[in-house]
Design an enzyme around this catalytic site. Structure first.
Site, PDB file in Angstrom:
ATOM      1  N   TYR A  81       0.836  -1.205   0.000  1.00 29.03           N
ATOM      2  CA  TYR A  81       0.000   0.000   0.000  1.00 29.03           C
ATOM      3  C   TYR A  81       0.872   1.257   0.000  1.00 29.03           C
ATOM      4  O   TYR A  81       0.593   2.217  -0.701  1.00 29.03           O
ATOM      5  CB  TYR A  81      -0.920   0.014   1.225  1.00 29.03           C
ATOM      6  CG  TYR A  81      -1.949   1.122   1.143  1.00 29.03           C
ATOM      7  CD1 TYR A  81      -3.204   0.882   0.578  1.00 29.03           C
ATOM      8  CD2 TYR A  81      -1.665   2.409   1.589  1.00 29.03           C
ATOM      9  CE1 TYR A  81      -4.141   1.889   0.466  1.00 29.03           C
ATOM     10  CE2 TYR A  81      -2.596   3.436   1.477  1.00 29.03           C
ATOM     11  CZ  TYR A  81      -3.830   3.174   0.923  1.00 29.03           C
ATOM     12  OH  TYR A  81      -4.756   4.178   0.803  1.00 29.03           O
ATOM     13  N   PHE A 133      -7.896  20.036 -25.403  1.00 28.70           N
ATOM     14  CA  PHE A 133      -8.258  18.618 -25.367  1.00 28.70           C
ATOM     15  C   PHE A 133      -9.441  18.490 -24.410  1.00 28.70           C
ATOM     16  O   PHE A 133      -9.509  19.205 -23.406  1.00 28.70           O
ATOM     17  CB  PHE A 133      -7.086  17.722 -24.928  1.00 28.70           C
ATOM     18  CG  PHE A 133      -7.491  16.272 -24.974  1.00 28.70           C
ATOM     19  CD1 PHE A 133      -7.632  15.636 -26.198  1.00 28.70           C
ATOM     20  CD2 PHE A 133      -7.803  15.578 -23.826  1.00 28.70           C
ATOM     21  CE1 PHE A 133      -8.075  14.319 -26.262  1.00 28.70           C
ATOM     22  CE2 PHE A 133      -8.237  14.256 -23.886  1.00 28.70           C
ATOM     23  CZ  PHE A 133      -8.367  13.626 -25.106  1.00 28.70           C
ATOM     24  N   THR A 134     -10.343  17.565 -24.738  1.00 30.03           N
ATOM     25  CA  THR A 134     -11.622  17.463 -24.008  1.00 30.03           C
ATOM     26  C   THR A 134     -11.467  17.470 -22.485  1.00 30.03           C
ATOM     27  O   THR A 134     -11.979  18.354 -21.804  1.00 30.03           O
ATOM     28  CB  THR A 134     -12.370  16.191 -24.447  1.00 30.03           C
ATOM     29  OG1 THR A 134     -11.482  15.086 -24.317  1.00 30.03           O
ATOM     30  CG2 THR A 134     -12.837  16.309 -25.897  1.00 30.03           C
ATOM     31  N   ASP A 224       1.242  19.086 -21.372  1.00 28.98           N
ATOM     32  CA  ASP A 224       0.474  17.847 -21.549  1.00 28.98           C
ATOM     33  C   ASP A 224       1.354  16.944 -22.404  1.00 28.98           C
ATOM     34  O   ASP A 224       1.405  17.072 -23.631  1.00 28.98           O
ATOM     35  CB  ASP A 224      -0.867  18.134 -22.230  1.00 28.98           C
ATOM     36  CG  ASP A 224      -1.688  16.862 -22.432  1.00 28.98           C
ATOM     37  OD1 ASP A 224      -1.118  15.760 -22.330  1.00 28.98           O
ATOM     38  OD2 ASP A 224      -2.906  16.975 -22.699  1.00 28.98           O
ATOM     39  N   LYS A 267      -1.021   6.367 -23.742  1.00 29.30           N
ATOM     40  CA  LYS A 267      -0.621   6.653 -25.119  1.00 29.30           C
ATOM     41  C   LYS A 267       0.866   6.323 -25.285  1.00 29.30           C
ATOM     42  O   LYS A 267       1.234   5.172 -25.350  1.00 29.30           O
ATOM     43  CB  LYS A 267      -0.890   8.125 -25.456  1.00 29.30           C
ATOM     44  CG  LYS A 267      -2.330   8.694 -25.480  1.00 29.30           C
ATOM     45  CD  LYS A 267      -3.436   8.074 -24.809  1.00 29.30           C
ATOM     46  CE  LYS A 267      -4.759   8.793 -24.880  1.00 29.30           C
ATOM     47  NZ  LYS A 267      -4.942  10.015 -24.136  1.00 29.30           N
ATOM     48  N   ARG A 391     -15.247  12.126 -36.227  1.00 29.68           N
ATOM     49  CA  ARG A 391     -14.834  13.385 -35.607  1.00 29.68           C
ATOM     50  C   ARG A 391     -15.444  14.481 -36.475  1.00 29.68           C
ATOM     51  O   ARG A 391     -14.826  14.975 -37.403  1.00 29.68           O
ATOM     52  CB  ARG A 391     -13.307  13.523 -35.568  1.00 29.68           C
ATOM     53  CG  ARG A 391     -12.665  12.923 -34.333  1.00 29.68           C
ATOM     54  CD  ARG A 391     -12.946  13.761 -33.093  1.00 29.68           C
ATOM     55  NE  ARG A 391     -12.271  13.207 -31.923  1.00 29.68           N
ATOM     56  CZ  ARG A 391     -12.850  13.009 -30.731  1.00 29.68           C
ATOM     57  NH1 ARG A 391     -14.141  13.254 -30.569  1.00 29.68           N
ATOM     58  NH2 ARG A 391     -12.181  12.563 -29.710  1.00 29.68           N
ATOM     59  N   PHE A 457     -21.353  11.688 -28.862  1.00 31.57           N
ATOM     60  CA  PHE A 457     -20.766  10.749 -29.827  1.00 31.57           C
ATOM     61  C   PHE A 457     -20.542   9.353 -29.262  1.00 31.57           C
ATOM     62  O   PHE A 457     -20.553   8.377 -29.989  1.00 31.57           O
ATOM     63  CB  PHE A 457     -19.453  11.318 -30.401  1.00 31.57           C
ATOM     64  CG  PHE A 457     -18.372  11.548 -29.371  1.00 31.57           C
ATOM     65  CD1 PHE A 457     -18.355  12.708 -28.612  1.00 31.57           C
ATOM     66  CD2 PHE A 457     -17.367  10.612 -29.168  1.00 31.57           C
ATOM     67  CE1 PHE A 457     -17.360  12.929 -27.668  1.00 31.57           C
ATOM     68  CE2 PHE A 457     -16.371  10.811 -28.245  1.00 31.57           C
ATOM     69  CZ  PHE A 457     -16.371  11.974 -27.479  1.00 31.57           C
TER      70      PHE A 457
HETATM   71  C1  LIG Z   1      -5.982  10.940 -23.601  1.00 34.04           C
HETATM   72  C2  LIG Z   1      -5.542  12.311 -23.363  1.00 34.04           C
HETATM   73  C3  LIG Z   1      -5.711  12.945 -22.116  1.00 34.04           C
HETATM   74  C4  LIG Z   1      -6.480  12.318 -20.976  1.00 34.04           C
HETATM   75  O1  LIG Z   1      -5.913  11.150 -20.539  1.00 34.04           O
HETATM   76  P1  LIG Z   1      -6.754   9.903 -19.983  1.00 34.04           P
HETATM   77  O2  LIG Z   1      -5.697   8.919 -19.639  1.00 34.04           O
HETATM   78  O3  LIG Z   1      -7.664   9.445 -21.096  1.00 34.04           O
HETATM   79  O4  LIG Z   1      -7.515  10.360 -18.798  1.00 34.04           O
HETATM   80  C5  LIG Z   1      -5.184  14.219 -21.967  1.00 34.04           C
HETATM   81  N1  LIG Z   1      -4.569  14.854 -22.973  1.00 34.04           N
HETATM   82  C6  LIG Z   1      -4.421  14.294 -24.186  1.00 34.04           C
HETATM   83  C7  LIG Z   1      -3.733  15.053 -25.274  1.00 34.04           C
HETATM   84  C8  LIG Z   1      -4.900  13.005 -24.427  1.00 34.04           C
HETATM   85  O5  LIG Z   1      -4.761  12.469 -25.644  1.00 34.04           O
END
Ligand SMILES: *Cc1c(COP(=O)(O)O)cnc(C)c1O
Length: 467
Positions: A81, A133-134, A224, A267, A391, A457
C-alpha cells in the site's frame, strides 16, 4: 548515418523492430453479420462489441501491446500500500527520461489534470493553450479557468502542409497577456503532438520562444506530455539542427523548457492504464501530494497497482527508442500514403497517431445534418469489420442554446494502436476505405434517433435514411 538518414530508409522497405511471441486470434465475420451488428449498435462504432471487430482503429488510448519486458515487469510489481518499490522505479524513469523532479502517480491522465488544475487555477483565470483537449479543458474550467486557444491558424486548416501545426501563435499569446494581465494567467498549457489537430507537433524553436516570453512575465508552462516522444520524432525529422539528436535527448529538452506536466501513460508510455503528474516546484508537489489522497490514493500509488507502475517505468524507456518511434509513426505514414495512392482525401501532413479522412469531400451529396462522417465510419465497418470513429458534427455536440455545432472538419479517424497491427493489416484498412469510397455516391445518410445529453458521440444512436 544520422537519425534522420536512417529513418529516410523507411521509404524503401522497413519492418517493425520486434517479433511476435504471443498472438491474439481475431474473429472473422461475414458481411451479413456486420450489417446486423452495426444496425444493433445504432450505426455508432462506439456501441459495437469488440469481439465483432476485425481491426480496431477506434483509439490509440490504452490499446498498446506491451513488450515481454513489460509483462515480466508485471510479475515484479510490488503491491504494498505504501512505499511500493514499483513506484520508485516509475519515479526514477520519469526523472531520468523526462527530467522532472517530483512525481505523483494517478489512475490516468485526467486524474493528474484534476489535481494540477485545482492547485494552479483560480476562479476567473485565463488558461491559454495550443488547441484544447476534451478532459484537459474540462478540468481547467471546473477549477474556474477560461481556456483560450492560441495555436497557429494553420492548425485549423486540414490541408495546410505547415510542418509544425502544433506551434503557439506568439502574437495571440502576447495579446492575451496585454488584455488580461500576466497575474490572471497561471500557466500556458502546452500539448506535445497536439491530439485534436490530428497529431501535429510543436517545434523546439517555438517552445523556446514561448518560454522566453512567459519567463519575462513570470508565467509557468504546463506540459500535456501524453505524446511527447511522438512529437520529438517529428522534431528529429523536420527541425533544423536536430537531425543528429536522439529522441531521448529531444524529449528531455522539451521537458526542460516547461515547469511541470500531466501525462496519460495510455498513449506514448505503451501501457493499458495509468498516468501521472510531475513538477519541479516543491510547494506545488506538496499540495499535490496532499490532494492525491482525496481523489486517487496514497502518493506512492495514486490509483495504480504496483504492476501498472512497473510496466509504465519500462514503457517510458521503450517509448523514447528511435527505432520504436520510427516504426510507430512510420506505420501511420504507411497507411496515410497508401490511402493517398488510392486518391482518398486525408488531413495533411499525416500526423503521429492516426489518419483522418475528409468525409465531406467523399460524400458531397450528404449535408452535415445527414452525418457524413458517421455514415462513412459505419460503412467501412460493414465492408471489412474495421472500426474507426467519427470526428465531425456528432462529436462537436450542441452549443449552450441547444443548436447543433457544425464544425469545419467532418472527419473519420483511423487511430493506430502502438505495436498491435502489421503493415498487412494497414493494407486491408486502406483497401476497404477505397472500396467504400469508390461506391460512395449511392450511400444514404443517417438520422439521429437517440441523443444523450453529454458527449453524445459515445452513445448516440442512428437509423439509415430511407431515401
Ligand atoms: C488521452 C488524453 C488525455 C487524458 O488522458 P486519460 O488517460 O484518457 O484520462 C489528456 N490529454 C491528451 C492530449 C490526451 O490524448
Amino acid at each position: 548515418m544520422n537519425h534522420r538518414e536512417r529513418s529516410k530508409s523507411i521509404q524503401n522497405s522497413w519492418a517493425e523492430p520486434y517479433r511476435m511471441k504471443v498472438v491474439e486470434l481475431l474473429k472473422m465475420t461475414t458481411r451479413k453479420e456486420r450489417i446486423s451488428n452495426i444496425r444493433k449498435a445504432g450505426y455508432n462504432t462506439f456501441l459495437l462489441q469488440s469481439k465483432d471487430v476485425y481491426i480496431d482503429l477506434l483509439t490509440d488510448s490504452g490499446t498498446n501491446a506491451m513488450s515481454d519486458q513489460q509483462w515480466s515487469g508485471m510479475m515484479l510489481g510490488d503491491e504494498a500500500y505504501a512505499g511500493s518499490e514499483s513506484f520508485y522505479k516509475m519515479e526514477a524513469a520519469i526523472q531520468k527520461f523526462y527530467g522532472y523532479k517530483y512525481v505523483i502517480p494517478t489512475h490516468q491522465g485526467r486524474g493528474a489534470e484534476n489535481i494540477l488544475s485545482q492547485i494552479l487555477i483560480k476562479r476567473g483565470n485565463i488558461v491559454p493553450g495550443n488547441m484544447y483537449f476534451t478532459t484537459t479543458r474540462l478540468h481547467q474550467e471546473l477549477a474556474g479557468g477560461n481556456f483560450k486557444d492560441i495555436i497557429v491558424d494553420e492548425a485549423h486548416d486540414p490541408f495546410n502542409e505547415f510542418p509544425f501545426k502544433g506551434n503557439i501563435d506568439l502574437q495571440k499569446l502576447e495579446k492575451l497577456i496585454k488584455k488580461y494581465g500576466a497575474h490572471k494567467i497561471p500557466y500556458v498549457s502546452i500539448a506535445t503532438n497536439v491530439n485534436m489537430a490530428g497529431g501535429q507537433p510543436i517545434s523546439l524553436e517555438n517552445l523556446k520562444a514561448v518560454r522566453k516570453l512567459t519567463l519575462n512575465h513570470g508565467i509557468k508552462i504546463i506540459h500535456d506530455m501524453t505524446r511527447v516522444a511522438e512529437n520529438a520524432y517529428f522534431i528529429q525529422q523536420r527541425e533544423k539542427g536536430y537531425g543528429q539528436c536522439s529522441l531521448s535527448d529531444i524529449v528531455k529538452e522539451i521537458c526542460s523548457l516547461t515547469d511541470g506536466a500531466t501525462m496519460s501513460a495510455k498513449k506514448d508510455a505503451l501501457v493499458n492504464i495509468g498516468g501521472f503528474m510531475a513538477v519541479n516546484d516543491f510547494d506545488i508537489y506538496e499540495q499535490a501530494r496532499n490532494l492525491v489522497v482525496v481523489y486517487e490514493g496514497l502518493h506512492t500509488y495514486g490509483g495504480l497497482a504496483g504492476r501498472d507502475m512497473e510496466a509504465i517505468a519500462i514503457g517510458i524507456s521503450e517509448s523514447v527508442d528511435d527505432y520504436h518511434q520510427m516504426a510507430r509513426i512510420g506505420q501511420v505514414e504507411y497507411l496515410g500514403r497508401k490511402m493517398e495512392s488510392f486518391g482518398i482525401p486525408i488531413v495533411r501532413p499525416i500526423g503521429g497517431h492516426g489518419v483522418f479522412v475528409d468525409a465531406r469531400s467523399v460524400l458531397p451529396h450528404l449535408s452535415q445534418e445527414q452525418f457524413p462522417a458517421q455514415t462513412l465510419a459505419s460503412e467501412i465497418y460493414i465492408d471489412s469489420g474495421v472500426r474507426t470513429m467519427e470526428r465531425g458534427v456528432v462529436s462537436a455536440g450542441r452549443d449552450k442554446y441547444g443548436n447543433n455545432i457544425f464544425p469545419k472538419l467532418e472527419l473519420v479517424r483511423f487511430t493506430i494502436p502502438r505495436r498491435v497491427y502489421t503493415q498487412a493489416h494497414m493494407d486491408v484498412v486502406a483497401e476497404s476505405a477505397a472500396r467504400v469510397i469508390s461506391s460512395a455516391k449511392k450511400l444514404r445518410g443517417l438520422k439521429m434517433i437517440y441523443e444523450p445529453k453529454y458527449l453524445r458521440f459515445f452513445q448516440a444512436k442512428f437509423e439509415k435514411l430511407s431515401s
